[in-house]
Design a protein around this motif. Structure first.
Motif, short mmCIF file in Angstrom:
data_model
loop_
_atom_site.label_atom_id
_atom_site.label_comp_id
_atom_site.label_asym_id
_atom_site.label_seq_id
_atom_site.Cartn_x
_atom_site.Cartn_y
_atom_site.Cartn_z
N TYR A 115 0.75 -1.07 0.05
CA TYR A 115 0.00 -0.06 -0.03
C TYR A 115 0.81 1.03 0.03
CZ TYR A 115 0.66 0.37 5.06
OH TYR A 115 1.55 0.35 6.33
N LYS A 116 0.44 2.43 -0.40
CA LYS A 116 1.19 3.56 -0.40
C LYS A 116 0.64 4.58 0.52
CE LYS A 116 1.50 2.80 -5.45
NZ LYS A 116 2.77 2.86 -5.65
N ARG A 117 1.56 5.35 1.29
CA ARG A 117 1.51 6.50 2.24
C ARG A 117 1.95 7.61 1.14
NH1 ARG A 117 -0.24 6.56 7.13
NH2 ARG A 117 -1.13 8.30 6.20
N ALA A 118 1.23 8.76 1.08
CA ALA A 118 1.55 9.81 0.43
C ALA A 118 1.20 11.11 0.77
CB ALA A 118 0.86 9.74 -0.80
N CYS A 119 1.79 12.29 0.27
CA CYS A 119 1.89 13.72 0.47
C CYS A 119 1.73 14.26 -0.42
CB CYS A 119 2.99 13.99 1.62
SG CYS A 119 4.50 13.95 0.96
N SER A 162 9.10 18.44 -3.83
CA SER A 162 8.75 17.07 -3.14
C SER A 162 8.49 17.07 -1.77
CB SER A 162 10.17 16.25 -3.10
OG SER A 162 10.99 16.83 -2.22
N CYS A 163 7.88 16.06 -0.93
CA CYS A 163 7.61 16.42 0.35
C CYS A 163 7.85 14.86 1.01
CB CYS A 163 6.11 16.69 0.48
SG CYS A 163 4.86 15.39 -0.39
N THR A 164 7.77 14.66 2.33
CA THR A 164 7.87 13.45 3.08
C THR A 164 6.68 12.90 3.47
OG1 THR A 164 10.11 14.39 3.98
CG2 THR A 164 9.16 12.63 5.06
N PRO A 165 6.22 11.83 2.98
CA PRO A 165 5.00 10.96 3.12
C PRO A 165 5.12 10.51 4.61
CG PRO A 165 6.39 10.03 1.68
CD PRO A 165 7.17 11.09 1.70
N PRO A 166 3.94 9.98 5.12
CA PRO A 166 4.04 9.36 6.50
C PRO A 166 4.77 8.02 6.37
CG PRO A 166 1.84 10.25 5.98
CD PRO A 166 2.62 10.43 4.68
N GLY A 167 5.25 7.37 7.30
CA GLY A 167 5.90 6.30 7.55
C GLY A 167 4.97 5.04 7.30
N CYS A 168 5.46 4.01 7.25
CA CYS A 168 4.37 2.60 7.28
C CYS A 168 4.45 2.38 8.63
CB CYS A 168 5.59 1.57 6.63
SG CYS A 168 6.18 2.14 4.83
N ALA A 169 3.27 1.62 8.79
CA ALA A 169 2.82 1.06 9.83
C ALA A 169 3.82 0.24 10.68
CB ALA A 169 1.55 0.30 9.91
N ASP A 229 9.36 -0.67 4.71
CA ASP A 229 9.28 0.56 4.03
C ASP A 229 10.18 0.21 2.60
OD1 ASP A 229 9.96 2.98 2.69
OD2 ASP A 229 10.28 4.06 4.69
N LEU A 230 9.59 0.30 1.44
CA LEU A 230 10.34 0.03 0.07
C LEU A 230 10.69 1.15 -0.39
CD1 LEU A 230 7.63 -2.72 -1.20
CD2 LEU A 230 9.65 -3.07 -0.08
N GLY A 231 10.61 2.27 0.31
CA GLY A 231 11.12 3.52 -0.59
C GLY A 231 10.15 4.65 -1.19
N VAL A 232 10.66 5.59 -1.42
CA VAL A 232 9.62 6.72 -1.60
C VAL A 232 9.92 7.22 -3.20
CG1 VAL A 232 9.13 9.27 -1.43
CG2 VAL A 232 9.54 7.75 0.43
N SER A 233 8.71 7.31 -4.04
CA SER A 233 8.52 7.86 -5.52
C SER A 233 7.98 8.94 -5.60
CB SER A 233 8.12 6.61 -6.42
OG SER A 233 7.02 6.08 -5.98
N ARG A 274 5.24 6.62 -0.46
CA ARG A 274 5.95 5.94 0.05
C ARG A 274 5.27 4.36 0.07
NH1 ARG A 274 9.87 6.56 3.85
NH2 ARG A 274 8.76 8.64 4.52
N ASN A 275 6.07 3.46 -0.68
CA ASN A 275 5.62 2.02 -0.80
C ASN A 275 5.86 1.02 0.34
OD1 ASN A 275 4.67 2.11 -3.50
ND2 ASN A 275 6.92 2.56 -4.18
N CYS A 276 4.74 0.76 0.81
CA CYS A 276 4.85 -0.03 2.36
C CYS A 276 4.38 -1.63 1.88
CB CYS A 276 3.97 0.53 3.46
SG CYS A 276 4.29 2.25 3.81
N LEU A 277 5.18 -2.61 2.46
CA LEU A 277 4.89 -4.12 2.41
C LEU A 277 4.32 -4.58 3.59
CD1 LEU A 277 4.89 -6.73 0.69
CD2 LEU A 277 7.56 -6.87 1.40
N ILE A 278 3.12 -5.09 3.54
CA ILE A 278 2.63 -6.04 4.68
C ILE A 278 3.14 -7.51 4.38
CG2 ILE A 278 0.52 -6.81 5.90
CD1 ILE A 278 -0.88 -4.63 4.71
N PRO A 279 3.87 -8.01 5.28
CA PRO A 279 4.46 -9.49 5.03
C PRO A 279 3.70 -10.61 4.95
CG PRO A 279 5.01 -8.61 7.44
CD PRO A 279 4.21 -7.44 6.71
N PRO A 280 3.84 -11.27 4.21
CA PRO A 280 2.80 -12.63 3.98
C PRO A 280 2.33 -13.09 5.45
CG PRO A 280 4.79 -12.76 2.62
CD PRO A 280 5.11 -11.68 3.53
#
Length: 208
Positions: free
Chosen positions: A61-65, A80-87, A92-96, A122-128
């Motif tokens: 999922y993505k967190r964005a600003c 650019s801006c700094t999006p919120p962090g992952c839960a 955290d897979l990085g920001v685009s 910010r791309n955030c990965l929920i583990p399997p």
């Protein structure tokens, strides 16, 4: 079955073909955990499936600003801006970066107006192992101004998206500016500017 044996007279009858009774039984099952099973039809289960790995790589999922850039020249650039962090517990897979809208207008009574808007994601990965999925709820907003010398002078508005369904995890909201326009009426010393966007709420469904 031996009718003459003690206690067998009531259960052994060679004429009526009764030859005894079951006093104990058992089934032995061998589990071959390193074997694969191919199923060609449908599988119906009333319970849950528990497995160490169900074959998915997780859910992203993505967190964005929103960022905005403007100038009093004809040139266009970006910011650019700094999006919120992952839960907590998510990777955290990085920001685009994405540009959503650009606009350029000339107001002979003021100056050139150059503006752009976009998002940092910010791309955030929920583990399997969490066995989860996500969805979004959203609402929209618009705003405008008259004689404000450029869309970059308009304040972003906001709204409240619907809440996550009962039992689902709220991962937060994000307010994104997605549209912008600037227009000058040359016959008069007036300009009209508009912006629009949406607020999204990210919801996580966790499997039991």
């Amino acid at each position: 079955c031996i009718p003459q044996a003690p206690g067998n007279s009531g259960i052994c009858d060679v004429n009526n073909k009764t030859d005894g009774k079951i006093v104990a039984w058992s089934i032995k099952i061998q589990t071959l955990s390193n074997k694969k099973i191919a199923i060609n039809g449908d599988v119906y289960m009333s319970g849950n499936i528990y497995a160490a790995n169900l074959g998915n790589a997780g859910v992203v999922y993505k967190r964005a600003c929103t960022w905005r850039w403007s100038s009093t020249t004809w040139q266009i650039s970006k910011s650019s801006c700094t999006p919120p962090g992952c839960a907590s517990g998510h990777t955290d897979l990085g920001v685009s970066e994405r540009v959503y809208s650009t606009s350029n207008d000339y107001d002979p009574w003021h100056a050139w107006h150059g503006a752009s808007t976009g998002v940092s994601e910010r791309n955030c990965l929920i583990p399997p192992k969490e066995r989860a999925t996500v969805y979004e709820t959203s609402c929209s907003w618009v705003n405008s101004c008259y004689n404000c010398n450029g869309a970059y002078n308009i304040s972003m508005s906001s709204c409240t998206p619907p809440a996550c369904a009962s039992g689902h995890v709220d991962l937060g909201t994000q307010n994104l500016l997605t549209s912008m326009s600037m227009n000058t009426m040359y016959s008069q010393a007036h300009d009209h500017n508009t912006i629009g966007g949406n607020v999204t709420r990210i919801c996580e469904i966790k499997a039991p």
